[in-house]
Design a protein around this motif. Structure first.
Motif, short mmCIF file in Angstrom:
data_model
loop_
_atom_site.label_atom_id
_atom_site.label_comp_id
_atom_site.label_asym_id
_atom_site.label_seq_id
_atom_site.Cartn_x
_atom_site.Cartn_y
_atom_site.Cartn_z
N TRP A 1 26.73 -24.72 64.81
CA TRP A 1 25.83 -25.43 65.70
C TRP A 1 26.38 -26.81 66.05
O TRP A 1 27.01 -27.47 65.22
CB TRP A 1 24.45 -25.61 65.05
CG TRP A 1 23.89 -24.34 64.52
CD1 TRP A 1 23.17 -23.39 65.19
CD2 TRP A 1 23.99 -23.87 63.16
NE1 TRP A 1 22.82 -22.37 64.36
CE2 TRP A 1 23.31 -22.63 63.10
CE3 TRP A 1 24.58 -24.37 62.00
CZ2 TRP A 1 23.21 -21.89 61.93
CZ3 TRP A 1 24.49 -23.64 60.84
CH2 TRP A 1 23.81 -22.41 60.81
N HIS B 1 15.06 -30.37 65.71
CA HIS B 1 14.24 -31.28 64.91
C HIS B 1 13.17 -31.96 65.77
O HIS B 1 11.98 -31.98 65.41
CB HIS B 1 15.12 -32.36 64.26
CG HIS B 1 15.81 -31.94 63.01
ND1 HIS B 1 16.72 -30.92 62.98
CD2 HIS B 1 15.74 -32.43 61.74
CE1 HIS B 1 17.18 -30.78 61.75
NE2 HIS B 1 16.60 -31.69 60.98
N MET C 1 23.22 -35.33 59.12
CA MET C 1 24.02 -34.23 59.67
C MET C 1 25.47 -34.32 59.23
O MET C 1 26.13 -33.30 59.01
CB MET C 1 23.92 -34.22 61.19
CG MET C 1 22.54 -33.85 61.73
SD MET C 1 21.90 -32.24 61.17
CE MET C 1 20.79 -32.75 59.82
N LEU D 1 20.97 -29.25 66.82
CA LEU D 1 20.11 -29.42 65.66
C LEU D 1 19.13 -30.58 65.86
O LEU D 1 17.98 -30.50 65.44
CB LEU D 1 20.96 -29.65 64.41
CG LEU D 1 21.85 -28.48 63.99
CD1 LEU D 1 22.67 -28.86 62.76
CD2 LEU D 1 21.03 -27.23 63.71
N VAL E 1 14.41 -24.34 59.77
CA VAL E 1 13.99 -25.73 59.91
C VAL E 1 12.47 -25.76 60.00
O VAL E 1 11.88 -24.99 60.78
CB VAL E 1 14.59 -26.40 61.16
CG1 VAL E 1 14.31 -27.90 61.15
CG2 VAL E 1 16.09 -26.13 61.28
N LEU F 1 19.64 -20.07 59.38
CA LEU F 1 19.19 -21.44 59.60
C LEU F 1 17.67 -21.48 59.66
O LEU F 1 17.05 -20.77 60.45
CB LEU F 1 19.77 -21.99 60.91
CG LEU F 1 19.25 -23.36 61.36
CD1 LEU F 1 19.63 -24.45 60.36
CD2 LEU F 1 19.78 -23.70 62.75
N LEU G 1 15.73 -28.85 56.62
CA LEU G 1 16.70 -27.92 57.21
C LEU G 1 17.45 -27.23 56.08
O LEU G 1 17.89 -27.88 55.13
CB LEU G 1 17.68 -28.66 58.12
CG LEU G 1 18.83 -27.84 58.73
CD1 LEU G 1 19.23 -28.43 60.08
CD2 LEU G 1 20.05 -27.79 57.82
#
Length: 293
Positions: A66, A75, A50, A71, A116, A114, A91
């Protein structure tokens, strides 16, 4: 592949996860990404990924609205929903959908996209660890900001396909006679004198998360480290060569452009570093080698 995907603001079934054709990720490869390994249902080195993601966004002036904790929750929820035991979470952030094709960045009011999702694959018991990789060299035709983890991966795909056409597992990029990195990994070698060598960080290579962890482990075990570029010829004469990435961890290279590296078998330093890295997360060891000598 994922049964469930996160798209923009919510979870949705994978077969309903659609992005507009006007999204700048599709039209301009205007986006960044991260891949976090999952072992035993746990994320590996998540916060380091990250941090690099935020760095990539800053480099491209890409919005990052975010919280990292948000995040992480996305996940972990996808890992649980998709019952992922081992594999990875992908991501991707793009500059979003301005509703038209324009080279100029859209107004900041356009929200980023975004996405994921998860992928299940075997990353612990990888047969290639036992035999090592065969790699070939190829010209580095990528853009000059390889330190930003963008979604523009066509050059890497072309390198992997060129390697496959030659019966090899992967490719390493070469610029001005020196290796930059592999198609999707950082490169290391162990000199005949036992010194560990890897290229210094610059705009020419990605600042690998696993690379950083391996260098930290080397320092803990008092391995001599030198950060500099090296040529394919020097690598062919090395005691060991290996690559590092989020989902291959530490992967030995035993053949380069048809030349055997060392005795043609995965070396003890690479195997020991792989074991030491995995032991951080309580993962099982590969083989019984556990020495840095």
């Amino acid at each position: 592949m994922s049964s469930w995907v996160w798209l923009n603001e919510d979870y949705c079934p994978a077969d309903q996860a659609w992005v507009s054709v006007f999204d700048r990720g599709f039209l301009f490869a205007d986006g960044v990404y991260e891949v976090t390994a999952v072992v035993n249902g746990e994320l590996l080195d998540f916060h380091a990924h990250m941090q690099r993601l935020q760095r990539s966004c800053r480099a491209l002036e890409l919005a990052f609205p975010w919280a990292v904790e948000t995040l992480q929750q996305i996940h972990e929820t996808l890992v649980a929903r998709n019952q992922l035991h081992e594999g990875s979470v992908y991501l991707q952030i793009t500059r979003g959908n301005p509703g038209k094709r324009d080279f100029h960045y859209p107004d900041v009011s356009v929200p980023p996209t975004l996405v994921v999702f998860t992928q299940s694959h075997n990353i612990l018991q990888d047969a290639r660890v036992e035999r090592g990789l065969s790699v070939v060299t190829c010209p580095d035709i990528r853009w000059q900001r390889c330190d930003i983890k963008t979604v523009s991966l066509l050059a890497a795909s072309m390198a992997k396909m060129a390697a496959q056409a030659q019966g090899a597992d992967d490719a390493v990029f070469v610029t001005d006679g020196l290796i930059t990195e592999a198609s999707s990994a950082n490169c290391f070698m162990v000199t005949p004198g036992g010194k560990l060598v890897t290229r210094a960080l610059s705009q020419a290579i990605l600042p690998g998360i696993t690379r950083a962890a391996i260098l930290e482990i080397c320092q803990q075990h008092h391995l001599e480290i030198e950060t500099r570029a090296f040529s394919p010829q020097e690598a062919c004469g090395a005691r060991e060569v290996f690559i590092t990435s989020a989902t291959t961890f530490v992967m030995p290279v035993t053949r380069l452009d048809g030349n055997l590296i060392g005795d043609g078998r995965p070396g003890p330093v690479a195997i020991s570093l792989r074991n030491a890295y995995l032991s951080r997360f309580g993962a099982g060891l590969q083989r019984d080698a556990n020495t840095f000598e």
